[in-house]
Design a protein around this motif. Structure first.
Motif, PDB file in Angstrom:
ATOM      1  N   GLU A   1       0.818  -1.214   0.000  1.00  0.00           N
ATOM      2  CA  GLU A   1       0.000   0.000   0.000  1.00  0.00           C
ATOM      3  C   GLU A   1       0.850   1.262   0.000  1.00  0.00           C
ATOM      4  OE1 GLU A   1      -2.484  -0.568   3.395  1.00  0.00           O
ATOM      5  OE2 GLU A   1      -4.029  -1.653   2.253  1.00  0.00           O
ATOM      6  N   MET A   2       2.119   1.155   0.422  1.00  0.00           N
ATOM      7  CA  MET A   2       3.011   2.323   0.381  1.00  0.00           C
ATOM      8  C   MET A   2       3.110   2.909  -1.022  1.00  0.00           C
ATOM      9  SD  MET A   2       6.416   1.620   2.648  1.00  0.00           S
ATOM     10  CE  MET A   2       7.063   0.579   1.356  1.00  0.00           C
ATOM     11  N   PHE A   3       3.140   2.027  -2.028  1.00  0.00           N
ATOM     12  CA  PHE A   3       3.324   2.468  -3.405  1.00  0.00           C
ATOM     13  C   PHE A   3       2.073   3.150  -3.948  1.00  0.00           C
ATOM     14  CE2 PHE A   3       6.443  -0.872  -2.757  1.00  0.00           C
ATOM     15  CZ  PHE A   3       7.577  -0.350  -3.338  1.00  0.00           C
ATOM     16  N   LEU A   4       0.945   3.046  -3.210  1.00  0.00           N
ATOM     17  CA  LEU A   4      -0.297   3.722  -3.593  1.00  0.00           C
ATOM     18  C   LEU A   4      -0.504   4.973  -2.751  1.00  0.00           C
ATOM     19  CD1 LEU A   4      -2.596   0.568  -3.883  1.00  0.00           C
ATOM     20  CD2 LEU A   4      -1.340   1.746  -5.704  1.00  0.00           C
ATOM     21  N   SER A   5       0.579   5.466  -2.128  1.00  0.00           N
ATOM     22  CA  SER A   5       0.558   6.667  -1.298  1.00  0.00           C
ATOM     23  C   SER A   5      -0.365   6.503  -0.093  1.00  0.00           C
ATOM     24  CB  SER A   5       0.130   7.896  -2.129  1.00  0.00           C
ATOM     25  OG  SER A   5       0.282   9.085  -1.385  1.00  0.00           O
ATOM     26  N   LYS A   6      -0.361   5.318   0.503  1.00  0.00           N
ATOM     27  CA  LYS A   6      -1.180   5.064   1.684  1.00  0.00           C
ATOM     28  C   LYS A   6      -0.281   4.527   2.790  1.00  0.00           C
ATOM     29  CE  LYS A   6      -5.244   2.533   3.298  1.00  0.00           C
ATOM     30  NZ  LYS A   6      -6.293   1.544   2.939  1.00  0.00           N
ATOM     31  N   SER A   7      -0.392   5.101   4.015  1.00  0.00           N
ATOM     32  CA  SER A   7       0.413   4.637   5.141  1.00  0.00           C
ATOM     33  C   SER A   7      -0.502   4.151   6.258  1.00  0.00           C
ATOM     34  CB  SER A   7       1.305   5.771   5.660  1.00  0.00           C
ATOM     35  OG  SER A   7       0.510   6.868   6.106  1.00  0.00           O
ATOM     36  N   ASN A   8      -0.186   3.009   6.832  1.00  0.00           N
ATOM     37  CA  ASN A   8      -0.973   2.421   7.923  1.00  0.00           C
ATOM     38  C   ASN A   8      -0.353   2.777   9.274  1.00  0.00           C
ATOM     39  OD1 ASN A   8      -2.891   1.206   6.288  1.00  0.00           O
ATOM     40  ND2 ASN A   8      -1.572  -0.572   5.911  1.00  0.00           N
ATOM     41  N   LEU A   9      -0.181   4.076   9.503  1.00  0.00           N
ATOM     42  CA  LEU A   9       0.450   4.529  10.728  1.00  0.00           C
ATOM     43  C   LEU A   9      -0.413   4.249  11.961  1.00  0.00           C
ATOM     44  CD1 LEU A   9       2.952   5.988  11.827  1.00  0.00           C
ATOM     45  CD2 LEU A   9       1.736   8.155  11.520  1.00  0.00           C
ATOM     46  N   ILE A  10      -1.734   4.204  11.724  1.00  0.00           N
ATOM     47  CA  ILE A  10      -2.638   4.018  12.874  1.00  0.00           C
ATOM     48  C   ILE A  10      -2.441   2.666  13.550  1.00  0.00           C
ATOM     49  CG2 ILE A  10      -4.560   3.006  11.546  1.00  0.00           C
ATOM     50  CD1 ILE A  10      -6.443   4.743  13.269  1.00  0.00           C
ATOM     51  N   GLY A  11      -1.951   1.672  12.820  1.00  0.00           N
ATOM     52  CA  GLY A  11      -1.762   0.339  13.400  1.00  0.00           C
ATOM     53  C   GLY A  11      -0.401   0.131  14.010  1.00  0.00           C
ATOM     54  N   ILE A  12       0.479   1.129  13.910  1.00  0.00           N
ATOM     55  CA  ILE A  12       1.840   1.002  14.423  1.00  0.00           C
ATOM     56  C   ILE A  12       1.841   1.144  15.950  1.00  0.00           C
ATOM     57  CG2 ILE A  12       4.161   2.015  14.364  1.00  0.00           C
ATOM     58  CD1 ILE A  12       3.395   0.581  11.814  1.00  0.00           C
ATOM     59  N   ALA A  13       2.698   0.416  16.624  1.00  0.00           N
ATOM     60  CA  ALA A  13       2.810   0.478  18.095  1.00  0.00           C
ATOM     61  C   ALA A  13       3.166   1.893  18.533  1.00  0.00           C
ATOM     62  CB  ALA A  13       3.861  -0.513  18.578  1.00  0.00           C
ATOM     63  N   ASN A  14       2.644   2.294  19.681  1.00  0.00           N
ATOM     64  CA  ASN A  14       2.845   3.650  20.179  1.00  0.00           C
ATOM     65  C   ASN A  14       4.318   3.953  20.450  1.00  0.00           C
ATOM     66  OD1 ASN A  14       0.140   4.353  20.070  1.00  0.00           O
ATOM     67  ND2 ASN A  14      -0.291   3.463  22.094  1.00  0.00           N
ATOM     68  N   ASN A  15       5.058   2.973  20.956  1.00  0.00           N
ATOM     69  CA  ASN A  15       6.467   3.234  21.247  1.00  0.00           C
ATOM     70  C   ASN A  15       7.266   3.483  19.966  1.00  0.00           C
ATOM     71  OD1 ASN A  15       6.228   0.588  20.427  1.00  0.00           O
ATOM     72  ND2 ASN A  15       7.924  -0.143  21.697  1.00  0.00           N
ATOM     73  N   CYS A  16       6.806   2.908  18.848  1.00  0.00           N
ATOM     74  CA  CYS A  16       7.449   3.169  17.542  1.00  0.00           C
ATOM     75  C   CYS A  16       7.102   4.584  17.068  1.00  0.00           C
ATOM     76  CB  CYS A  16       7.020   2.146  16.509  1.00  0.00           C
ATOM     77  SG  CYS A  16       7.695   0.493  16.799  1.00  0.00           S
ATOM     78  N   LYS A  17       5.850   4.972  17.255  1.00  0.00           N
ATOM     79  CA  LYS A  17       5.439   6.319  16.851  1.00  0.00           C
ATOM     80  C   LYS A  17       6.211   7.387  17.613  1.00  0.00           C
ATOM     81  CE  LYS A  17       0.654   4.972  15.807  1.00  0.00           C
ATOM     82  NZ  LYS A  17      -0.760   5.176  16.176  1.00  0.00           N
ATOM     83  N   ASP A  18       6.577   7.073  18.854  1.00  0.00           N
ATOM     84  CA  ASP A  18       7.295   8.048  19.681  1.00  0.00           C
ATOM     85  C   ASP A  18       8.792   8.081  19.394  1.00  0.00           C
ATOM     86  OD1 ASP A  18       4.914   8.670  20.882  1.00  0.00           O
ATOM     87  OD2 ASP A  18       5.200   7.231  22.541  1.00  0.00           O
ATOM     88  N   SER A  19       9.260   7.111  18.597  1.00  0.00           N
ATOM     89  CA  SER A  19      10.691   7.037  18.280  1.00  0.00           C
ATOM     90  C   SER A  19      11.019   7.918  17.074  1.00  0.00           C
ATOM     91  CB  SER A  19      11.096   5.590  17.981  1.00  0.00           C
ATOM     92  OG  SER A  19      12.415   5.540  17.475  1.00  0.00           O
ATOM     93  N   GLU A  20      11.944   8.885  17.248  1.00  0.00           N
ATOM     94  CA  GLU A  20      12.337   9.767  16.143  1.00  0.00           C
ATOM     95  C   GLU A  20      13.012   8.981  15.018  1.00  0.00           C
ATOM     96  OE1 GLU A  20      14.723  12.978  17.480  1.00  0.00           O
ATOM     97  OE2 GLU A  20      13.203  13.774  18.873  1.00  0.00           O
TER      98      GLU A  20
END
Length: 653
Positions: free
Chosen positions: A43-62
């Motif tokens: 889905e990345m190649f269709l300009s779509k990101s599934n950020l909502i399903g990513i773990a919170n500790n990953c989202k907080d990592s720069e």
């Protein structure tokens, strides 16, 4: 690089999402974790990101979010590049075509109907040979008739949105080029009330042509019947009313097609692939293509002292033209002023189907069969052919292989070469095999074969195996468009007229013949006479070699031939070897002229016809009173052959 980069980004995406999804209900199930990661990476190649399903500790990592952004940006870049690759050329072609529809042009517009190797090769050669900025338009259409009841295939649907990658690569080096696509073949436009371009659904092409002053159409597909039908369609509908149009059509020059070509004057020019391939042999004598290179020559007297023995495997269009060439160019004089012996053997297992048409075109074959030309109704792979080779390979000089396909041709040529290496005492002396190449895809294999057999004969100056007729050498500007064969013929004709004191120009002769004989028979007469001028150019090498001009140390005087006395009758006490050579080569020229006329379909004139005509030739019955032995000609008629020889020497000097 593009494919590798896409795989790398996809792999990085899988790894990135694998880390981000490794929590909750999926961290204990590797299969589910991998499946979610693969789907999200796609889905990345269709300009779509599934950020909502990513773990919170990953989202907080720069660091994680930096990698996430970079990989998604790369995926989107690759998708954009893919779209540009697919549609960028179409956008460019649309813009260029839009501009051409608005702006008038004095340059030539070249339209190639169909995407094929011949068109690509010729287009590139025109670009190299032309100083002007010519326009190039390629029209893609179905190679075969399509039934409207059939559904569109997946590949067909893709074809509507993007052009064929191979075709784009072939024309990538062309400047000022566009491509169009039609769902209909030009040979299929039947409705006389419908505009041709409108029916083809390429009306924008008509708008471009309306802004052009000179237009060339090229119909060069392998379907010769469809090519000619398409050309007739275009001419009947007057598709370029505002421009000077010339259509170059790949088609066999048989009797009917020639009449069609002549009906349309200079608007239609037929390109006979087989004939051009054989003409290539005529026009390259320095590569040892002429029969004169394979016989023994008496250099002091300008005559031939050995038999010329040839074989043609395959009597299709190339084989028939090869017979015409070899029979004409092997007509030599011996030391007694007679024709030196000739044997040409034809091998084909389908002679009954092809001989009839050839006999119709060349009725004089009745005089040659089983005397100089021998037909063998056998297969090239048969036991009979093997026995024939065993019995004749020792005395063979010139072999042409044109059996219809590159693979078959190479197999037969290899078989012949093996026999030659086994049984010929003189090995490759006065021997060569010429193989017709139909597709440039075979050029690597052909080149390898030539090099292999040349190693067996390192002492020779030439390779005993050679191919001819490849697309790149045939479909070039000089041969197809410029027609330098005719230019050379005009030069020879002008030199000949100067030698005999005639002031009739090439164009004036054309007008006179049409006025005198009418359009049909005038064209036939011109075809014969202009054909002789072309042959005289191509035969110069044979005459020069017989005269041995390069090695003669004496002055090359050219005495005048009188109406009642030849050059050896004027002063018999001063007859020199040079004069004897000139005389014998004049006989050779007459023998060539005889052979040429027989192969053009002419026969000796009967006494009944002679009473009805005033000249030497009757174009209606195709009979000529000069098709006879040299000794039966009067001295003045013999002088015409001498003047051809004289012109050849003058042009060489």
């Amino acid at each position: 690089m593009f494919t590798t980069l896409a795989i790398m980004v996809f792999t990085w995406g899988v790894a990135l999402y694998y880390i981000g999804y490794d929590y909750g209900g999926t961290h204990t199930n590797t299969f589910t974790l991998m499946l979610r990661s693969v789907l999200s990476s796609f889905e990345m190649f269709l300009s779509k990101s599934n950020l909502i399903g990513i773990a919170n500790n990953c989202k907080d990592s720069e660091l994680y979010m930096f990698c996430f952004a970079i990989i998604h940006a790369l995926a989107l870049t690759i998708s954009t590049l893919f779209a540009v690759l697919c549609f960028g050329k179409r956008i460019l072609y649309w813009y260029r075509g839009f501009k051409w529809r608005l702006i008038d042009s004095d340059d030539i517009t070249n339209v190639f109907w169909g995407l094929n190797e011949r068109s690509f090769v010729l287009a590139h050669d025109i670009t190299k040979s032309s100083d002007k900025k010519e326009r190039f338009i390629f029209v893609d259409f179905p190679l075969q008739e399509e039934s409207p009841s059939k559904g569109q295939s997946f590949s067909g649907i893709l074809g509507l949105f993007s052009y064929k990658i191979n075709a784009l690569r072939k024309i990538s080096g062309l400047r000022n080029c566009i491509m169009m696509r039609s769902s209909l073949r030009p040979s299929s436009v039947q409705d006389t009330n419908v505009d041709f371009f409108d029916a083809m659904n390429i009306y924008r092409l008509k708008q471009i042509l309306d802004k052009s002053t000179r237009v060339r159409f090229f119909l060069l597909t392998t379907d010769e019947d469809a090519n000619l039908k398409a050309a007739i369609n275009m001419l009947n509908k007057n598709v370029c009313a505002n421009a000077k149009l010339t259509i170059y059509c790949s088609s066999r020059k048989n009797m009917l097609n020639r009449l069609i070509e002549e009906r349309w004057e200079n608007k239609l020019k037929l390109i006979d692939d087989s004939r051009v391939a054989v003409t290539q042999l005529k026009m390259e004598p320095d590569k040892m293509h002429h029969p004169i290179d394979f016989v023994d020559i008496d250099k002091g007297q300008g005559c031939v002292t050995s038999k010329f023995k040839a074989m043609i495997v395959g009597f299709g269009s190339t084989g028939q033209d090869a017979l015409r060439f070899l029979y004409e160019y092997s007509a030599f004089a011996d030391k007694d002023g007679n024709k030196s012996p000739v044997e040409i053997h034809i091998i084909d297992n389908n002679l009954s189907a092809v001989k009839g048409k050839f006999w119709q075109e060349v009725p004089g074959m009745d005089m040659l069969v089983d005397k100089e030309v021998f037909f063998h109704d056998i297969s090239a792979g048969s036991v009979e052919f093997d026995k024939f080779l065993n019995a004749n390979i020792e005395r063979m000089n010139y072999i042409v292989v044109a059996a219809g396909s590159d693979e078959t041709n190479m197999d037969i040529a290899s078989m012949i070469m093996d026999k030659a290496l086994l049984y010929r005492k003189k090995k490759m002396s006065h021997f060569k095999v010429f193989v017709r190449m139909y597709s440039d895809n075979s050029i690597v294999k052909f080149d390898a074969a030539v090099k292999v057999y040349k190693e067996f004969c390192s002492g020779n100056e030439y390779a005993p195996l050679e191919y001819f007729g490849n697309t790149k050498e045939l479909y070039c500007y000089n041969i197809i468009v410029k027609n330098h064969y005719e230019e050379e013929a005009v030069k020879f004709y002008n030199s000949y007229c100067k030698a005999v004191g005639s002031k009739t120009t090439w164009d004036e002769r054309r007008e006179k013949e049409i006025t005198k004989l009418g359009k049909i028979y005038g064209k036939r007469s011109l075809r014969r006479k202009e054909g002789q001028d072309k042959a005289n150019c191509q035969h110069c090498y044979t005459k020069m070699k017989l005269l041995n001009i390069t090695e003669r140390q004496v002055s090359l005087s050219l005495p005048n031939w009188k109406k009642d006395k030849s050059i050896i009758d004027i002063d018999k006490e001063e007859i020199t070897p040079w004069l004897i050579s000139l005389y014998n080569v004049s006989i050779c020229e007459h023998l060539r002229w005889n052979a040429s006329h027989i192969m053009l379909g002419y026969v000796p004139m009967t006494a009944e016809v002679q009473k009805l005509v005033s000249g030497t030739c009757d174009e209606v019955t195709k009979q000529h009173s000069c098709i006879r032995d040299w000794k039966e000609l009067d001295c003045e008629t013999q002088s015409y052959d001498y003047e051809v020889v004289k012109t050849t020497v003058l042009m060489a000097q």
